[in-house]
Scaffold this motif. Sequence first.
Motif, mmCIF file in Angstrom:
data_model
loop_
_atom_site.group_PDB
_atom_site.id
_atom_site.type_symbol
_atom_site.label_atom_id
_atom_site.label_comp_id
_atom_site.label_asym_id
_atom_site.label_seq_id
_atom_site.Cartn_x
_atom_site.Cartn_y
_atom_site.Cartn_z
ATOM 1 N N SER A 196 0.771 -1.199 -0.069
ATOM 2 C CA SER A 196 0.102 -0.136 0.093
ATOM 3 C C SER A 196 0.811 1.215 0.048
ATOM 4 O O SER A 196 0.352 2.115 -0.154
ATOM 5 C CB SER A 196 -0.734 0.034 0.998
ATOM 6 O OG SER A 196 -0.166 -0.075 2.438
ATOM 7 N N THR A 200 -9.841 1.175 7.897
ATOM 8 C CA THR A 200 -10.199 0.062 6.354
ATOM 9 C C THR A 200 -9.363 0.399 5.683
ATOM 10 O O THR A 200 -8.735 1.314 5.565
ATOM 11 C CB THR A 200 -11.617 0.739 6.036
ATOM 12 O OG1 THR A 200 -12.669 0.800 7.141
ATOM 13 C CG2 THR A 200 -12.088 0.294 4.825
ATOM 14 N N ILE A 201 -9.106 -0.838 4.944
ATOM 15 C CA ILE A 201 -8.105 -0.981 3.774
ATOM 16 C C ILE A 201 -9.201 -1.279 2.500
ATOM 17 O O ILE A 201 -9.956 -2.162 2.527
ATOM 18 C CB ILE A 201 -7.009 -1.879 3.887
ATOM 19 C CG1 ILE A 201 -6.400 -1.883 5.148
ATOM 20 C CG2 ILE A 201 -6.364 -2.133 2.709
ATOM 21 C CD1 ILE A 201 -5.491 -3.051 5.359
ATOM 22 N N THR A 202 -8.907 -0.378 1.465
ATOM 23 C CA THR A 202 -9.714 -0.498 0.213
ATOM 24 C C THR A 202 -8.930 -0.830 -1.009
ATOM 25 O O THR A 202 -7.954 -0.411 -1.161
ATOM 26 C CB THR A 202 -10.511 0.624 0.156
ATOM 27 O OG1 THR A 202 -11.205 1.075 1.248
ATOM 28 C CG2 THR A 202 -11.408 0.558 -1.014
ATOM 29 N N SER A 253 -15.233 -8.988 -2.290
ATOM 30 C CA SER A 253 -15.135 -7.466 -1.573
ATOM 31 C C SER A 253 -13.975 -6.586 -2.085
ATOM 32 O O SER A 253 -13.127 -7.352 -2.520
ATOM 33 C CB SER A 253 -15.275 -7.912 -0.097
ATOM 34 O OG SER A 253 -15.204 -6.639 0.459
ATOM 35 N N ASN A 254 -14.141 -5.331 -1.849
ATOM 36 C CA ASN A 254 -12.922 -4.936 -2.256
ATOM 37 C C ASN A 254 -12.261 -3.996 -0.863
ATOM 38 O O ASN A 254 -11.759 -3.079 -0.999
ATOM 39 C CB ASN A 254 -12.949 -3.701 -2.990
ATOM 40 C CG ASN A 254 -14.003 -2.507 -2.666
ATOM 41 O OD1 ASN A 254 -14.852 -2.817 -1.838
ATOM 42 N ND2 ASN A 254 -13.630 -1.656 -3.400
ATOM 43 N N SER A 255 -12.824 -4.572 0.291
ATOM 44 C CA SER A 255 -12.341 -4.019 1.647
ATOM 45 C C SER A 255 -12.119 -5.037 2.876
ATOM 46 O O SER A 255 -12.532 -5.927 2.645
ATOM 47 C CB SER A 255 -13.437 -2.885 2.199
ATOM 48 O OG SER A 255 -14.429 -3.705 2.628
ATOM 49 N N THR A 274 -11.527 -4.419 7.108
ATOM 50 C CA THR A 274 -11.385 -3.518 8.393
ATOM 51 C C THR A 274 -10.485 -4.369 9.337
ATOM 52 O O THR A 274 -10.243 -5.567 9.243
ATOM 53 C CB THR A 274 -13.047 -3.699 8.934
ATOM 54 O OG1 THR A 274 -13.026 -4.851 9.374
ATOM 55 C CG2 THR A 274 -13.924 -2.967 8.212
#
Length: 187
Positions: A82, A99-101, A132-134, A136
């Motif tokens: 990231s 949150t990581i998206t 999903s794209n996230s 927590t």
Amino acid sequence: MKLRYLIPAVFAVATLSVGSPGKVEAQVACSTTNVLFGGVLAATKCYGSFVGNDVPNNFAAIKAWFEAEDVGNNVWGVKAKSDEANSFFGAVGSGATGTITLLNPITGTFGISLKEGSFYSAYLWQSVALSSNSFTYTTPNGQGLSHATLWDDEGGFVIIVPEPTSFAIMFLGLAGLGVAARRRRNV
């Protein structure tokens, strides 16, 4: 040296040496619920937390853990970090919780490692059907997140991106229905 000073010293050394060979474990172990995929799905397994940096310093140790835990016995590697330019990560939190998206939803078998303060931990999801794209997260040691690293095996996760041809076919179908309806009305 007095015995009352020797016992705490021996206990401290024993505490730091327990765990994986060559690794100094943090006081707090990770939990599979530290990182939730899609905000609901806990990891299958977790590794750590350990003192140090995940990538590049402990790349080999994390890679070996993913490969040992993977039911598919595939070769694992880093897909993206990231804190480096890439086409996978969107927004990434920096607190002890957040949150990581990702830019696109994923599914399948994958992993993520978190670097928080002076610690790192890794999390594995196997054969995930949820898309999903996230994620927590709550860091195991309560320190702010430095970066996240996305891992996958050779079979890897699947990025779910609609193909342009799907949209084109849908548009042509709707246009055809519109033309047919107009002809009916004119007849």
